[in-house]
Design an enzyme around this catalytic site. Sequence first.
Site, PDB file in Angstrom:
ATOM      1  N   HIS A   8      -3.517   6.557   2.341  1.00 29.56           N
ATOM      2  CA  HIS A   8      -3.971   5.255   1.855  1.00 29.56           C
ATOM      3  C   HIS A   8      -5.367   4.967   2.416  1.00 29.56           C
ATOM      4  CE1 HIS A   8      -4.332   1.130   0.959  1.00 29.56           C
ATOM      5  NE2 HIS A   8      -4.104   0.708   2.185  1.00 29.56           N
ATOM      6  N   CYS A  31       0.821  -1.226   0.000  1.00 29.42           N
ATOM      7  CA  CYS A  31       0.000   0.000   0.000  1.00 29.42           C
ATOM      8  C   CYS A  31       0.852   1.273   0.000  1.00 29.42           C
ATOM      9  CB  CYS A  31      -0.955  -0.017   1.183  1.00 29.42           C
ATOM     10  SG  CYS A  31      -1.859  -1.561   1.294  1.00 29.42           S
ATOM     11  N   ASN A  47     -10.306  -0.949  -0.170  1.00 30.09           N
ATOM     12  CA  ASN A  47      -8.852  -0.752  -0.099  1.00 30.09           C
ATOM     13  C   ASN A  47      -8.244  -1.287  -1.386  1.00 30.09           C
ATOM     14  OD1 ASN A  47      -6.117  -1.081   0.384  1.00 30.09           O
ATOM     15  ND2 ASN A  47      -6.371  -1.900   2.449  1.00 30.09           N
TER      16      ASN A  47
END
Length: 324
Positions: free
Chosen positions: A249, A112, A279
């Site tokens: 993020h 990420c 996500n």
Amino acid sequence: MVYSKINQVAHYVPKQLVTNDDLAKIMDTSHEWISSRTGIAERYISRNETTSDLAVRVAEQLLTKSGLEASAIDFIIVATISSDATMPSTAAKVQAALGAINAFAFDMTAACSGFVFALAVADKLISSGTYQKGVVIGAETLSKLLDWEDRTTAVLFGDGAGGVLLEASQDKHILAESLHTDGSRGQSLTSGQNSLKSPYSEFKSLNPCIQMDGRAIFDFAIRDVSKSISAIIEQSGLAKDELDYLLLHQANRRILDKMAQKIDFPREKFLENMMHYGNTSAASIPILLSEAVQNQKIKLDGSQHLLLSGFGGGLTWGSLIVKI
Ligand code: ACO
């Protein structure tokens, strides 16, 4: 001195929208549980597009928006943990699809944090004076890395891609940088892939699916990432109110809520879109950036300061302060 500047942004997601209610039909979960714990309401899932297909759509838009020929691009970096194959790289596939005959291309794996790490590396390539134009993309089809029988992870992730065109500039636009890794804590977020066909191998096959110690990751984000965000703001010399938006993020709304308290920053300055995308790992920050440009929150006219911050598997975390 030569510096780098983000001149265009773009994003692309697959067509199939999967809501929390859709997931509740195939596993023991509910919209209430998912949205209250994470902020996520829906996500896009690829049926027939690979990570490179998504990345190519982003790269094509970047060329169209900028009016550049593919041959003008010097390099392509794709940040991903869900590449189509180990070889050729996703970036090499993008290079071929664009016909970017003068570009070298490679993937970057930092989960990420991948997009932020890739942007930091791209900035160095350009500020070395050797290269003038680069495409930096975060692209994921995480749906293929999920155990769809594990409700603790399957509800969290989505597919998508976003990216930027970075070009040489006389003025400094990436104002501060802070990149970190702590490999000793890597086991709290894993996804392994190997085919152990060697008759000599004594290794056990790794689980290809994403596995996560959710509490450990939550604590890591609040403690380590908050600390590094406070430090980079201090290092940049900018006053807090000079930062227009924080693009973190998009793992989880509760992480953003807690982080805003921890670094004592107005919550409304934290952009969020995890409710619509879930996500998307390396793709989450460039999708958020591109959407904010589309919505005219972010203008690309050199008048705003943004903080970009990625964090996740590795463990990795990294932030950039960008004048955009
Ligand atoms: N639907 C319904 N119930 C569920 C689900 C689900 N999808 N998943 C877990 N549960 C149940 C569990 O079985 C457990 O039940 P029990 O109490 O009867 O045993 C209960 O819900 C609580 O489970 P926890 O894992 O303790 O749930 P928690 O409140 O910690 O929330 C979460 C889990 C959202 C993942 C949380 O740990 C978190 O926010 N972690 C941050 C990490 C993160 O967001 N990671 C994303 C990927 S990593 C990254 O991008 C950086």
